[in-house]
Design an enzyme around this catalytic site. Structure first.
Site, PDB file in Angstrom:
ATOM      1  N   ARG A  67       0.830  -1.210   0.000  1.00 56.45           N
ATOM      2  CA  ARG A  67       0.000   0.000   0.000  1.00 56.45           C
ATOM      3  C   ARG A  67       0.863   1.258   0.000  1.00 56.45           C
ATOM      4  O   ARG A  67       0.542   2.246  -0.672  1.00 56.45           O
ATOM      5  CB  ARG A  67      -0.920  -0.013   1.217  1.00 56.45           C
ATOM      6  CG  ARG A  67      -1.904   1.142   1.255  1.00 56.45           C
ATOM      7  CD  ARG A  67      -3.025   0.871   2.240  1.00 56.45           C
ATOM      8  NE  ARG A  67      -3.985   1.972   2.265  1.00 56.45           N
ATOM      9  CZ  ARG A  67      -4.084   2.859   3.253  1.00 56.45           C
ATOM     10  NH1 ARG A  67      -3.295   2.765   4.316  1.00 56.45           N
ATOM     11  NH2 ARG A  67      -4.969   3.829   3.202  1.00 56.45           N
ATOM     12  N   HIS A  71       0.590   4.197  -2.779  1.00 55.54           N
ATOM     13  CA  HIS A  71       0.338   5.592  -2.410  1.00 55.54           C
ATOM     14  C   HIS A  71       1.507   6.497  -2.795  1.00 55.54           C
ATOM     15  O   HIS A  71       1.321   7.689  -3.009  1.00 55.54           O
ATOM     16  CB  HIS A  71       0.053   5.699  -0.918  1.00 55.54           C
ATOM     17  CG  HIS A  71      -1.349   5.336  -0.559  1.00 55.54           C
ATOM     18  ND1 HIS A  71      -2.119   6.066   0.312  1.00 55.54           N
ATOM     19  CD2 HIS A  71      -2.142   4.312  -0.973  1.00 55.54           C
ATOM     20  CE1 HIS A  71      -3.319   5.510   0.423  1.00 55.54           C
ATOM     21  NE2 HIS A  71      -3.350   4.433  -0.340  1.00 55.54           N
ATOM     22  N   ASP A  72       2.696   5.939  -2.900  1.00 57.20           N
ATOM     23  CA  ASP A  72       3.845   6.707  -3.373  1.00 57.20           C
ATOM     24  C   ASP A  72       3.730   6.970  -4.872  1.00 57.20           C
ATOM     25  O   ASP A  72       3.847   8.117  -5.330  1.00 57.20           O
ATOM     26  CB  ASP A  72       5.136   5.944  -3.070  1.00 57.20           C
ATOM     27  CG  ASP A  72       6.381   6.690  -3.528  1.00 57.20           C
ATOM     28  OD1 ASP A  72       6.420   7.929  -3.367  1.00 57.20           O
ATOM     29  OD2 ASP A  72       7.320   6.042  -4.031  1.00 57.20           O
ATOM     30  N   SER A  81       8.502   9.946  -2.159  1.00 52.79           N
ATOM     31  CA  SER A  81       8.106  11.201  -1.503  1.00 52.79           C
ATOM     32  C   SER A  81       7.211  10.937  -0.290  1.00 52.79           C
ATOM     33  O   SER A  81       7.205  11.721   0.665  1.00 52.79           O
ATOM     34  CB  SER A  81       7.405  12.130  -2.496  1.00 52.79           C
ATOM     35  OG  SER A  81       6.270  11.517  -3.074  1.00 52.79           O
ATOM     36  N   THR A 200      -6.469  -8.076  -1.737  1.00 52.99           N
ATOM     37  CA  THR A 200      -6.688  -9.476  -1.415  1.00 52.99           C
ATOM     38  C   THR A 200      -6.060  -9.855  -0.080  1.00 52.99           C
ATOM     39  O   THR A 200      -6.301 -10.944   0.432  1.00 52.99           O
ATOM     40  CB  THR A 200      -6.141 -10.396  -2.528  1.00 52.99           C
ATOM     41  OG1 THR A 200      -6.613 -11.722  -2.320  1.00 52.99           O
ATOM     42  CG2 THR A 200      -4.623 -10.399  -2.547  1.00 52.99           C
ATOM     43  N   THR A 254      -9.209 -15.651   3.141  1.00 51.33           N
ATOM     44  CA  THR A 254      -7.752 -15.861   3.235  1.00 51.33           C
ATOM     45  C   THR A 254      -7.106 -14.503   3.488  1.00 51.33           C
ATOM     46  O   THR A 254      -6.524 -13.898   2.583  1.00 51.33           O
ATOM     47  CB  THR A 254      -7.196 -16.497   1.944  1.00 51.33           C
ATOM     48  OG1 THR A 254      -7.581 -15.685   0.808  1.00 51.33           O
ATOM     49  CG2 THR A 254      -7.745 -17.904   1.748  1.00 51.33           C
TER      50      THR A 254
END
Length: 349
Positions: A67, A71-72, A81, A200, A254
């Site tokens: 994540r 997001h970078d 950053s 997932t 899972t």
């Protein structure tokens, strides 16, 4: 499969070695998979071992690292950053609404970078380190490997305002999702559907789920696309006016494995957040056949995910003399007072 303690460093090392041999033949002009072969041969081992250590006590960390990378890359490209702390020159992206009290794993990133600086000083960028870490995190969780192109350099500033507008919201509908992805150059339906498959594994906070459980789009009713049994379970986990920071698994089946169960969940009305379920429940959407395909054939999902990750990783990279190779991922080099102590740990003001 998910991570287990039996997935040892030697197992990781053997996988990495085999894959690195494949990578060498997949180089391209600016970014290339063998970028650190001569300058930092142990880069994959160091990053992988740090993640293996972290997974022993934090099963979420693999999803959290993926994540962070996502997001970078969505904010001015994959330039690390997002790892910069506040400075007198800019406000950190960590404070932006999509990231505040949400993105995590920075302590693991710090340990990773310190180990790399001891082994290969001033060589591996934070941007490449985070890219490799996301790749290994997926692998350790049962997902695919891919020949990630390397050679990125690090941004010397953060982009707080852009982080507030560029990152897709969990409350987006499909039209908004497609626009957010297209704005950064990911304009294929397969980019959106495959990268969404990163959900997932990992968890989300109730605050991002609750509106669709009780007051979807201001209707004072739940999201009609929610499976009724799943709605009951989510209301138990995320009661109305409850603690918004309570964590819920993206995939209740899972939860720590990187697999195609996410898409099977969507087909059953069991997507956790609105932006996930939109991929399947938007009438006539071109994303529906992809959800069906990825649900029924995990190898097709894995290949689509690899393709999309490489495309995302190539968004606006800083190369050559652009940016810098940060010695501490939290600060630009010009703010570092003491380069390193006797143990090789970088200090900053």
């Amino acid at each position: 499969m998910g991570f287990s303690p039996s997935f040892s460093r030697s197992t990781l090392g053997a996988l990495i070695l085999g894959c690195l041999l494949l990578q060498a033949s997949n180089s391209n002009a600016q970014l290339r998979p063998d970028f650190y072969f001569g300058t930092c041969p142990p880069v994959f081992d160091i990053i992988g071992n740090t993640i293996v250590d972290a997974l022993q006590t934090d099963p979420r960390i693999a999803a959290s690292i993926l994540r962070l990378h996502f997001h970078d890359c969505f904010v001015r490209g994959c330039d690390a950053s997002i790892l910069l702390d506040n400075s007198t020159s800019f406000r950190t992206e960590k404070d932006a609404a999509p990231n505040a009290n949400s993105v995590r794993g920075f302590d693991v990133i710090d340990r990773m970078k310190a180990a790399l600086e001891r082994a290969c000083p001033r060589t591996v960028s934070c941007a490449d380190m985070l890219t490799i870490a996301s790749q290994i995190s997926v692998l350790l969780s049962g997902g695919p490997w891919w020949p990630v192109p390397l050679g990125r350099r690090d941004s010397v500033e953060g982009f707080f305002d852009l982080a507030n507008t560029a990152l897709p919201s969990p409350f987006f509908n499909l039209t908004q999702l497609k626009a957010a992805f297209a704005d950064v150059g990911l304009n294929r339906a397969s980019d959106l559907v495959a990268l969404s498959g990163g959900h997932t594994f990992g968890k989300a906070q109730c605050q991002f789920v609750t509106p669709r459980l009780y007051n979807f789009n201001g209707t004072n009713r739940p999201d009609p696309s929610l499976n009724p049994t799943y709605l009951t379970e989510l209301r138990r986990l995320c009661p109305q006016n409850g603690n918004g920071t309570v964590l819920v698994n993206f995939d209740p089946v899972t939860p720590n494995a990187f697999d195609s169960q996410y898409y099977t969940n969507l087909r059953s009305g069991k997507g956790l957040i609105q932006s996930d379920q939109e991929l399947f429940s938007t009438p006539g959407a071109d994303t529906i056949p992809l959800v069906n395909q990825y649900s029924s054939d995990m190898s097709v999902f894995f290949q689509a995910f690899v393709d999309a990750m490489i495309r995302m990783g190539n968004l606006r990279p800083l190369t050559g003399t652009q940016g810098e190779i940060r010695q501490n991922c939290r600060v630009v080099n010009s703010r570092i007072r003491v380069v390193e102590n006797d143990d090789g740990v970088v200090s900053s003001i």
